[in-house]
Write a protein that holds these residues in place. Structure first.
Motif, mmCIF file in Angstrom:
data_model
loop_
_atom_site.group_PDB
_atom_site.id
_atom_site.type_symbol
_atom_site.label_atom_id
_atom_site.label_comp_id
_atom_site.label_asym_id
_atom_site.label_seq_id
_atom_site.Cartn_x
_atom_site.Cartn_y
_atom_site.Cartn_z
ATOM 1 N N MET A 102 -99.893 -12.586 -65.051
ATOM 2 C CA MET A 102 -98.982 -13.609 -65.755
ATOM 3 C C MET A 102 -98.697 -12.687 -67.296
ATOM 4 O O MET A 102 -97.720 -13.361 -67.313
ATOM 5 C CB MET A 102 -99.870 -14.666 -66.858
ATOM 6 C CG MET A 102 -100.222 -15.491 -66.189
ATOM 7 S SD MET A 102 -100.949 -16.841 -66.403
ATOM 8 C CE MET A 102 -102.968 -17.083 -66.602
ATOM 9 N N LEU A 131 -97.259 -9.767 -66.025
ATOM 10 C CA LEU A 131 -96.387 -9.439 -65.340
ATOM 11 C C LEU A 131 -95.744 -10.747 -65.066
ATOM 12 O O LEU A 131 -95.059 -9.874 -64.185
ATOM 13 C CB LEU A 131 -97.472 -8.359 -64.293
ATOM 14 C CG LEU A 131 -97.228 -6.917 -65.039
ATOM 15 C CD1 LEU A 131 -98.645 -6.408 -64.170
ATOM 16 C CD2 LEU A 131 -96.380 -6.288 -65.382
ATOM 17 N N TYR A 132 -95.780 -11.585 -65.915
ATOM 18 C CA TYR A 132 -94.052 -12.134 -65.152
ATOM 19 C C TYR A 132 -94.422 -13.522 -64.394
ATOM 20 O O TYR A 132 -93.772 -13.894 -63.571
ATOM 21 C CB TYR A 132 -92.499 -12.149 -64.848
ATOM 22 C CG TYR A 132 -92.652 -10.693 -66.086
ATOM 23 C CD1 TYR A 132 -92.279 -10.319 -67.568
ATOM 24 C CD2 TYR A 132 -92.583 -9.380 -65.745
ATOM 25 C CE1 TYR A 132 -91.637 -10.342 -68.289
ATOM 26 C CE2 TYR A 132 -92.080 -8.308 -67.434
ATOM 27 C CZ TYR A 132 -91.950 -8.882 -68.149
ATOM 28 O OH TYR A 132 -91.365 -8.044 -69.556
ATOM 29 N N GLN A 134 -97.638 -18.393 -58.581
ATOM 30 C CA GLN A 134 -97.390 -16.862 -58.174
ATOM 31 C C GLN A 134 -98.899 -16.683 -58.921
ATOM 32 O O GLN A 134 -99.148 -15.456 -57.302
ATOM 33 C CB GLN A 134 -96.398 -16.490 -58.844
ATOM 34 C CG GLN A 134 -94.901 -16.442 -57.993
ATOM 35 C CD GLN A 134 -93.767 -16.031 -58.691
ATOM 36 O OE1 GLN A 134 -93.632 -16.326 -60.603
ATOM 37 N NE2 GLN A 134 -93.048 -16.408 -58.439
ATOM 38 N N PRO A 181 -97.264 -15.610 -71.608
ATOM 39 C CA PRO A 181 -97.219 -14.518 -71.151
ATOM 40 C C PRO A 181 -95.550 -14.237 -70.189
ATOM 41 O O PRO A 181 -95.109 -12.917 -70.513
ATOM 42 C CB PRO A 181 -98.903 -13.929 -70.900
ATOM 43 C CG PRO A 181 -99.040 -15.458 -70.522
ATOM 44 C CD PRO A 181 -98.787 -16.478 -70.948
ATOM 45 N N ASN A 182 -95.428 -14.990 -69.647
ATOM 46 C CA ASN A 182 -94.854 -14.277 -68.817
ATOM 47 C C ASN A 182 -93.074 -14.511 -69.077
ATOM 48 O O ASN A 182 -92.456 -14.199 -68.122
ATOM 49 C CB ASN A 182 -94.926 -14.853 -66.983
ATOM 50 C CG ASN A 182 -94.836 -16.814 -67.030
ATOM 51 O OD1 ASN A 182 -95.180 -17.219 -68.314
ATOM 52 N ND2 ASN A 182 -94.662 -17.939 -66.051
ATOM 53 N N PHE A 236 -95.218 -5.031 -58.889
ATOM 54 C CA PHE A 236 -96.155 -6.741 -59.029
ATOM 55 C C PHE A 236 -95.126 -7.342 -60.473
ATOM 56 O O PHE A 236 -94.231 -8.244 -59.499
ATOM 57 C CB PHE A 236 -97.673 -6.722 -59.584
ATOM 58 C CG PHE A 236 -97.950 -7.777 -59.457
ATOM 59 C CD1 PHE A 236 -98.070 -9.150 -58.285
ATOM 60 C CD2 PHE A 236 -97.862 -8.711 -60.603
ATOM 61 C CE1 PHE A 236 -98.898 -10.305 -58.314
ATOM 62 C CE2 PHE A 236 -98.166 -10.513 -60.358
ATOM 63 C CZ PHE A 236 -98.361 -10.661 -59.571
ATOM 64 N N GLY A 237 -94.901 -6.684 -61.210
ATOM 65 C CA GLY A 237 -93.861 -7.640 -62.771
ATOM 66 C C GLY A 237 -92.340 -7.297 -61.830
ATOM 67 O O GLY A 237 -91.946 -8.505 -62.427
ATOM 68 N N MET A 286 -92.073 -10.526 -59.355
ATOM 69 C CA MET A 286 -92.485 -11.614 -59.957
ATOM 70 C C MET A 286 -90.980 -11.622 -60.573
ATOM 71 O O MET A 286 -90.496 -12.914 -61.175
ATOM 72 C CB MET A 286 -93.169 -11.344 -61.153
ATOM 73 C CG MET A 286 -95.055 -11.567 -60.450
ATOM 74 S SD MET A 286 -95.063 -12.850 -59.223
ATOM 75 C CE MET A 286 -95.225 -11.785 -57.876
ATOM 76 N N GLN A 287 -90.169 -10.714 -61.151
ATOM 77 C CA GLN A 287 -89.668 -11.130 -61.833
ATOM 78 C C GLN A 287 -87.931 -11.107 -60.756
ATOM 79 O O GLN A 287 -86.820 -11.530 -61.177
ATOM 80 C CB GLN A 287 -88.665 -9.989 -62.836
ATOM 81 C CG GLN A 287 -89.846 -10.047 -64.388
ATOM 82 C CD GLN A 287 -89.458 -8.930 -65.100
ATOM 83 O OE1 GLN A 287 -88.448 -9.050 -66.370
ATOM 84 N NE2 GLN A 287 -89.985 -7.804 -64.678
ATOM 85 N N ARG A 312 -97.727 0.314 -64.393
ATOM 86 C CA ARG A 312 -97.682 -1.009 -64.394
ATOM 87 C C ARG A 312 -97.257 -2.021 -65.408
ATOM 88 O O ARG A 312 -96.015 -3.057 -65.228
ATOM 89 C CB ARG A 312 -98.651 -1.634 -63.595
ATOM 90 C CG ARG A 312 -98.748 -3.312 -63.352
ATOM 91 C CD ARG A 312 -100.201 -3.517 -62.158
ATOM 92 N NE ARG A 312 -100.999 -3.778 -63.857
ATOM 93 C CZ ARG A 312 -102.317 -4.448 -63.525
ATOM 94 N NH1 ARG A 312 -102.549 -4.899 -62.532
ATOM 95 N NH2 ARG A 312 -102.504 -4.307 -65.215
ATOM 96 N N ASN A 328 -92.181 -2.150 -66.182
ATOM 97 C CA ASN A 328 -91.287 -3.314 -66.328
ATOM 98 C C ASN A 328 -89.693 -3.248 -67.783
ATOM 99 O O ASN A 328 -89.346 -4.335 -68.334
ATOM 100 C CB ASN A 328 -91.727 -4.544 -67.057
ATOM 101 C CG ASN A 328 -92.694 -4.792 -65.417
ATOM 102 O OD1 ASN A 328 -92.362 -5.054 -64.712
ATOM 103 N ND2 ASN A 328 -93.572 -4.899 -66.069
#
Lengths: 283, 353
Positions: free
Chosen positions: A184, A186-187, A192, B73-74, B99-100, B103-104, B147, B151
């Motif tokens: 979470m 990490l977005y 997801q 948090p996201n 990963f980050g 997810m974006q 990691r 971002n």
């Protein structure tokens, strides 16, 4: 000197113990397999080698007929009830491990009831429940349904949810919840996070739960007998009814086939697991 | 200039327990900021609130001027390096780092390119295909860093990131973190219970205890001018000589001796005179004239190689004195009566608050 003598003796005793345990475990299986090839009509008397019982088993319409033979009934019930129980059981495990809600402890306790309740009680409960439900549906809701395959499936789902959620919960409890926090951070959205992190992590538990549910469903006699209606005879129920009519070595043959099928299932699981860890290492 | 992170009256309660008690704090952009305190002091909870992993019970939390108090948090421009690294065990290094970005919504190839760069930045080039379980603790630590950094967070949060490493690796990573922070120019907020680590790495330190913020300042500020008894004792080592304030430049010690020590505390306040072991000296009794001193007997001596640490028993307490191991340094055997003396400017008066 005495010490080494003592170790030797204790090792011998332990070895003997192990032999007894294995004999106790495997002798019945061995006997079952051997007598499935016996030519005599009486189980337990050797009458020369034959494949006749396997032939009789294959020719038995009640067992092997496509769609409504006992084997197909068993497989259908097991497959459908496992899939549904795995989904519901996994959701139940997630809700108990990852969320806090009103009435959680009650839900937790109630969820394990089917594991504790004796099969006979569960069967009678199902019998009464379905007969009440059928009456209710008929008089108040205006639609008719009878006991049959559906009621067997529902009863199997009812006890399998508990077993699946126990297995999945154990896996969830062992998983570092920080992995989810990291996702979470990490977005990742909640969904997801579940799809990319939580689910891959609990997958062995989910598969284990599924295997357990499949086995329990394929095995069950007691609950099924109470919940089943005409046209819904599963394999174990059929075997049971055969015994009442007098035992022939065909039962041995049926049992051997079931045994081999379960061994194959386990071998497949191990193979898949082995392939996955090989893939992990080489990638 | 807007602060990178601004906490105003931030409070966190877990049931009846107050984990963080009405903290006000501003962390500047580009600053290496340490939050220091014993375990259970609320420093990790504060960090988790900045990350969005816990929400404050009260107060306002801003990141570059935007209120983020209850954002998940996201939705925050910060990333975290977790204490246990929390690498995804079923993904290789590249997938972990990417990963980050994925997810974006970045494409696979774009995420890959940036991730390879980040992996290079933490000096793990060529290890993209390794699984976390095949790496050492130090390498896992670097993956966790990559990691988060890939971002390009506006603030990087680090929760005791070096706690699990052995001494040598820890020192190496301390330098590495400092280098990365200067290279990237973003704020690092670093939680630790290790005062030495905080002193060597940070631009500023916040000292916390029992949910309260006790002092914020540069390492020098905090070491030289601790705000109170707890800070003086927690940062480095010190001897706290109990006494009461007599006037603005004199403290009357517990044994009745008067020593010169400046303070702005009210007359009659009970205070402690903080005397760092390395600022105290030891001499044969009677040989000290003008300077402030207390008399005692050497209890025992510990040889450290580069220094000797004497424990001197006074009438009412024991003090530690550290003498550098210089050629010709005088030796004092246990049992000898000695005077512990110091320069008037070497001590600092601390109160309870």
């Amino acid at each position: 000197m005495t010490d080494s003598v003592r170790t030797q003796t204790s090792q011998r005793v332990l070895g003997l113990h192990a032999v007894f345990v294995y004999v106790f475990f495997y002798a019945p299986i061995l006997i079952l397999v051997v007598f499935s090839f016996s030519g005599d009509r009486l189980v337990g008397r050797w009458g020369g080698f034959t494949f006749d019982w396997y032939g009789e088993f294959l020719d038995n319409e009640q067992l092997t007929a496509f769609h409504d033979g006992a084997i197909w009934t068993s497989l259908k019930v097991a497959a459908v009830s496992t899939v549904i129980a795995v989904v519901l059981g996994t959701l139940a495990a997630l809700s108990l491990e990852r969320f806090r809600f009103r009435g959680q402890r009650v839900f937790d306790a109630l969820l394990y009831l089917p594991i504790i309740i004796p099969d006979v009680t569960m069967g009678i409960m199902m019998l009464i429940f379905f007969s009440e439900a059928i009456t209710f549906a008929d008089t108040y809701l205006g639609f008719e349904f009878a006991k049959g395959l559906k009621t067997v499936v529902i009863s199997h789902i009812a006890f399998n949810i508990s077993f699946v959620s126990v297995v999945v919960r154990a896996r969830l409890a062992g998983m570092d919840s920080r992995l989810e926090e990291a996702a979470m951070d990490l977005y990742a959205t909640r969904w997801q996070t579940f799809a990319h992190v939580t689910f891959p992590q609990i997958l062995p538990g989910v598969l284990g739960g599924a295997l357990l549910a499949l086995t329990l469903s394929l095995d069950d006699v007691v609950v099924t007998q109470f919940a089943a209606g005409p046209g819904a005879t599963t394999l174990p129920v059929f075997v049971f009814s055969l015994i009442r009519r007098g035992v022939t070595p065909m039962i041995n043959a049926v049992s051997v086939v079931m045994l081999v099928a379960s061994l194959l299932l386990i071998a497949l699981m191990l193979l898949a697991d082995g392939l996955r860890s090989v893939a992990d290492k080489s990638s | 200039m807007t602060a990178a992170v601004e906490l105003m009256g931030i409070t966190k309660r877990f049931g009846d327990v107050v984990a963080v008690d009405a903290i006000d704090l501003a962390i500047e952009d580009g600053e290496f900021f340490a939050m220091l305190g014993p375990s259970g002091c609320g420093k990790t909870t504060t960090l988790r609130m900045i990350a969005g992993l816990d929400f404050p019970t009260e107060g306002s939390l801003k990141i570059f001027g935007d209120e983020v108090g209850t954002l998940p948090p996201n939705k925050r421009p910060v990333n975290t390096v977790f204490q246990s690294y929390a690498l995804f065990p079923h993904m290789n290094v590249l997938d972990n780092v990417a990963f980050g970005l994925r997810m974006q919504g970045l494409s696979k190839s774009a995420a890959r390119a940036s991730s390879v760069e980040a992996i290079e930045l933490v000096q793990l080039a060529g290890m993209e295909a390794r699984m976390p379980s095949q790496m050492s603790g130090g390498q896992q630590q670097r993956v966790a860093l990559a990691r988060a950094l890939v971002n390009k967070p506006k603030v990087l949060l680090l929760d005791e990131p070096l706690g699990a490493l052995d001494l040598k690796l820890r020192q190496e990573m301390q330098g590495e973190l400092k280098r990365l922070q200067q290279e990237l120019g973003v704020s690092f907020v670093f939680v630790t219970h290790d005062q030495e680590e905080a002193l060597t790495m940070s631009d500023r330190i916040a000292v916390m205890n029992q949910g309260e913020l006790l002092q914020v300042g540069t390492p020098e500020d905090i070491y030289e001018h601790p705000a109170n008894r707890f800070v003086a004792d927690f940062i480095g080592q010190t001897n706290l000589l109990e006494g009461t304030v007599e006037d603005s430049s004199t403290v009357c010690l517990a044994n009745g001796a008067r020593v010169q020590a400046r303070s702005d505390k009210a007359v009659g306040t009970s205070v402690a005179v903080s005397l760092r072991p390395e600022r105290a000296h030891i001499a044969a009794q009677g040989s000290v004239d003008e300077r402030p001193a207390v008399d005692g007997v050497v209890d025992h001596m510990t040889y450290l190689g580069n220094a000797r640490v004497y424990r001197v028993r006074l009438d009412w307490m024991e003090v530690e004195v550290r003498e550098e191991n210089r050629p010709g340094a005088e030796l004092h055997e246990p049992g000898t009566p000695v005077s512990v003396w110091w320069d008037p400017g070497a001590v600092w008066v601390v109160g309870d608050e």
